[in-house]
Motif scaffolding. Sequence first.
Motif, mmCIF file in Angstrom:
data_model
loop_
_atom_site.group_PDB
_atom_site.id
_atom_site.type_symbol
_atom_site.label_atom_id
_atom_site.label_comp_id
_atom_site.label_asym_id
_atom_site.label_seq_id
_atom_site.Cartn_x
_atom_site.Cartn_y
_atom_site.Cartn_z
ATOM 1 N N ALA A 70 -5.769 3.208 14.427
ATOM 2 C CA ALA A 70 -6.361 3.872 15.648
ATOM 3 C C ALA A 70 -5.848 5.466 15.462
ATOM 4 C CB ALA A 70 -6.008 3.234 16.898
ATOM 5 N N MET A 71 -4.448 5.517 15.299
ATOM 6 C CA MET A 71 -4.008 6.890 14.983
ATOM 7 C C MET A 71 -4.481 7.699 14.085
ATOM 8 S SD MET A 71 0.053 7.829 14.357
ATOM 9 C CE MET A 71 0.057 7.468 12.692
ATOM 10 N N LEU A 72 -4.725 6.928 12.945
ATOM 11 C CA LEU A 72 -5.560 7.742 11.698
ATOM 12 C C LEU A 72 -6.823 8.118 12.000
ATOM 13 C CD1 LEU A 72 -5.309 8.204 8.715
ATOM 14 C CD2 LEU A 72 -6.529 6.092 8.194
ATOM 15 N N ARG A 73 -7.580 7.365 12.728
ATOM 16 C CA ARG A 73 -8.866 7.813 13.038
ATOM 17 C C ARG A 73 -9.164 8.952 14.104
ATOM 18 N NH1 ARG A 73 -11.350 1.544 12.734
ATOM 19 N NH2 ARG A 73 -11.183 1.368 10.342
ATOM 20 N N GLU A 74 -8.085 9.118 14.818
ATOM 21 C CA GLU A 74 -7.969 10.011 15.603
ATOM 22 C C GLU A 74 -7.596 11.552 15.180
ATOM 23 O OE1 GLU A 74 -5.354 9.146 18.873
ATOM 24 O OE2 GLU A 74 -7.075 7.487 19.668
ATOM 25 N N LEU A 75 -6.654 11.402 13.984
ATOM 26 C CA LEU A 75 -6.666 12.495 13.372
ATOM 27 C C LEU A 75 -7.605 13.530 12.599
ATOM 28 C CD1 LEU A 75 -3.389 11.807 10.794
ATOM 29 C CD2 LEU A 75 -3.370 13.281 12.647
ATOM 30 N N ARG A 76 -7.480 14.786 12.684
ATOM 31 C CA ARG A 76 -8.485 15.729 12.087
ATOM 32 C C ARG A 76 -8.183 15.268 10.493
ATOM 33 N NH1 ARG A 76 -8.150 20.980 12.172
ATOM 34 N NH2 ARG A 76 -8.873 21.037 10.058
ATOM 35 N N PRO A 77 -9.280 15.402 9.702
ATOM 36 C CA PRO A 77 -9.267 15.296 8.131
ATOM 37 C C PRO A 77 -8.072 15.533 7.865
ATOM 38 C CG PRO A 77 -11.532 15.813 8.892
ATOM 39 C CD PRO A 77 -10.669 16.144 10.105
ATOM 40 N N ILE A 78 -7.293 14.634 6.813
ATOM 41 C CA ILE A 78 -6.129 15.005 6.171
ATOM 42 C C ILE A 78 -6.324 15.821 4.993
ATOM 43 C CG2 ILE A 78 -4.100 14.059 5.053
ATOM 44 C CD1 ILE A 78 -4.565 11.673 6.757
ATOM 45 N N ASP A 79 -5.753 17.146 5.009
ATOM 46 C CA ASP A 79 -5.853 18.021 4.294
ATOM 47 C C ASP A 79 -5.254 17.792 2.796
ATOM 48 O OD1 ASP A 79 -7.275 20.268 5.659
ATOM 49 O OD2 ASP A 79 -5.368 20.199 6.968
ATOM 50 N N LEU A 80 -4.262 17.161 2.934
ATOM 51 C CA LEU A 80 -3.363 16.765 1.657
ATOM 52 C C LEU A 80 -2.467 15.489 1.770
ATOM 53 C CD1 LEU A 80 -2.094 17.307 -1.319
ATOM 54 C CD2 LEU A 80 -0.378 18.507 -0.045
ATOM 55 N N THR A 81 -2.625 14.465 0.930
ATOM 56 C CA THR A 81 -1.753 13.175 1.132
ATOM 57 C C THR A 81 -1.034 13.301 -0.103
ATOM 58 O OG1 THR A 81 -3.469 11.826 2.197
ATOM 59 C CG2 THR A 81 -1.763 10.808 0.818
ATOM 60 N N LEU A 82 0.460 13.501 -0.065
ATOM 61 C CA LEU A 82 1.280 13.108 -1.032
ATOM 62 C C LEU A 82 1.588 11.836 -1.323
ATOM 63 C CD1 LEU A 82 3.719 16.068 0.151
ATOM 64 C CD2 LEU A 82 2.495 16.177 -1.899
ATOM 65 N N LEU A 83 1.778 11.483 -2.761
ATOM 66 C CA LEU A 83 2.138 10.267 -3.036
ATOM 67 C C LEU A 83 3.204 10.154 -4.224
ATOM 68 C CD1 LEU A 83 -1.426 8.764 -3.626
ATOM 69 C CD2 LEU A 83 0.117 8.291 -1.704
ATOM 70 N N GLY A 84 3.886 9.289 -4.448
ATOM 71 C CA GLY A 84 4.639 8.891 -5.576
ATOM 72 C C GLY A 84 4.177 7.762 -6.150
ATOM 73 N N MET A 85 4.557 7.442 -7.249
ATOM 74 C CA MET A 85 4.078 6.221 -7.848
ATOM 75 C C MET A 85 5.310 5.612 -8.594
ATOM 76 S SD MET A 85 1.357 6.097 -11.244
ATOM 77 C CE MET A 85 2.624 6.662 -12.038
ATOM 78 N N GLY A 86 5.363 4.142 -8.531
ATOM 79 C CA GLY A 86 6.189 3.476 -9.121
ATOM 80 C C GLY A 86 6.121 3.118 -10.577
ATOM 81 N N PRO A 87 7.183 2.592 -11.241
ATOM 82 C CA PRO A 87 6.893 2.006 -12.507
ATOM 83 C C PRO A 87 5.806 1.137 -12.900
ATOM 84 C CG PRO A 87 9.260 2.106 -11.974
ATOM 85 C CD PRO A 87 8.368 2.251 -10.714
ATOM 86 N N ASP A 88 5.371 0.392 -11.808
ATOM 87 C CA ASP A 88 4.295 -0.575 -11.780
ATOM 88 C C ASP A 88 3.047 0.208 -11.457
ATOM 89 O OD1 ASP A 88 4.838 -0.230 -9.021
ATOM 90 O OD2 ASP A 88 4.864 -2.163 -8.585
ATOM 91 N N ALA A 89 2.943 1.398 -11.378
ATOM 92 C CA ALA A 89 1.729 2.252 -10.982
ATOM 93 C C ALA A 89 1.450 1.842 -9.755
ATOM 94 C CB ALA A 89 0.729 1.934 -12.156
ATOM 95 N N HIS A 90 2.406 1.501 -8.679
ATOM 96 C CA HIS A 90 1.897 1.231 -7.469
ATOM 97 C C HIS A 90 1.707 2.761 -6.626
ATOM 98 C CE1 HIS A 90 6.337 1.357 -5.898
ATOM 99 N NE2 HIS A 90 5.556 1.831 -4.784
ATOM 100 N N VAL A 91 1.007 3.057 -5.533
ATOM 101 C CA VAL A 91 0.984 4.148 -4.893
ATOM 102 C C VAL A 91 0.970 3.582 -3.137
ATOM 103 C CG1 VAL A 91 -0.106 5.646 -6.266
ATOM 104 C CG2 VAL A 91 -1.613 4.293 -4.945
ATOM 105 N N ALA A 92 1.595 4.663 -2.350
ATOM 106 C CA ALA A 92 1.911 4.236 -0.994
ATOM 107 C C ALA A 92 2.482 2.841 -1.006
ATOM 108 C CB ALA A 92 0.682 4.141 -0.376
ATOM 109 N N SER A 93 1.832 1.564 -0.370
ATOM 110 C CA SER A 93 2.538 0.249 -0.573
ATOM 111 C C SER A 93 1.483 -0.447 -1.162
ATOM 112 C CB SER A 93 3.147 -0.250 0.666
ATOM 113 O OG SER A 93 4.299 0.436 0.788
ATOM 114 N N LEU A 94 0.587 -0.019 -2.007
ATOM 115 C CA LEU A 94 -0.443 -1.043 -2.558
ATOM 116 C C LEU A 94 0.026 -1.171 -3.966
ATOM 117 C CD1 LEU A 94 -3.496 1.441 -1.644
ATOM 118 C CD2 LEU A 94 -2.616 -0.481 -0.414
ATOM 119 N N PHE A 95 0.602 -2.394 -3.886
ATOM 120 C CA PHE A 95 1.056 -3.067 -5.307
ATOM 121 C C PHE A 95 0.181 -3.801 -5.949
ATOM 122 C CE2 PHE A 95 4.332 -2.350 -2.358
ATOM 123 C CZ PHE A 95 5.424 -1.779 -3.049
#
Length: 231
Positions: A118-143
């Motif tokens: 709900a909070m995300l949908r109330e936000l204005r469009p996100i201009d930039l999302t920063l991500l790291g990446m794990g050795p298993d190629a996961h991003v955010a908490s998408l494994f």
Amino acid sequence: MKPVVHQDRAALVGAAAGSLEALIAELVERQGRATIALTGGSVGTELLAALADRPIDWARVTLTWSDERFVEADSSERNAMQAREALIDRVEIPSASVLELPAADGRSLDEAAEAATAMLRELRPIDLTLLGMGPDAHVASLFPGLPGVHAEGTAVIAVRDSPKPPPERLSFTLGAINASDRVWLVVAGEDKADAVARVLGGADLAEAPAVGVAGRLETVMHLDAEAASRL
């Protein structure tokens, strides 16, 4: 996804910080505000620390996170707590402009995911999302191997059984990440080199979730020389 290789970790952090400072200034001049989704991890935290002394108009910046560990609000494991120590508590940014994902405060993980969506949908469009990446190629908490990789829609999902502790997390879906105008991955270290090569080589999404990342306007993978060593 465009790879940009820097000499070493320090050069990577410095260059990414400079690019982010310039982007925020451009966005503030053009549209009055900048909305950034932050990442955790050691490189992400170093990047935030590198921004603390730069002349950024933080009063015009909104911050949130692309994923979060579902632990108590004051836990040092939270990305938000690490970001506060590295940056947020060191600059003049209004508290209302810092939108943390919910902590484990008595509500269930599913209820927290609904509130974050709900909070995300109330936000204005996100201009930039920063991500790291794990050795298993996961991003955010998408494994790899977990159902969140295939979750549809622009939402924040509940993640259980994370292979990295703590097991319960909140995460943007790929749809939420890719709704951002820009996505920058910031990746350092020889232990990431195989994952970088697989992602840029077009590995299967289920095995390398970072393959599915694509900003609406720009997708950049900032690498140090070690992370890029197998390209």
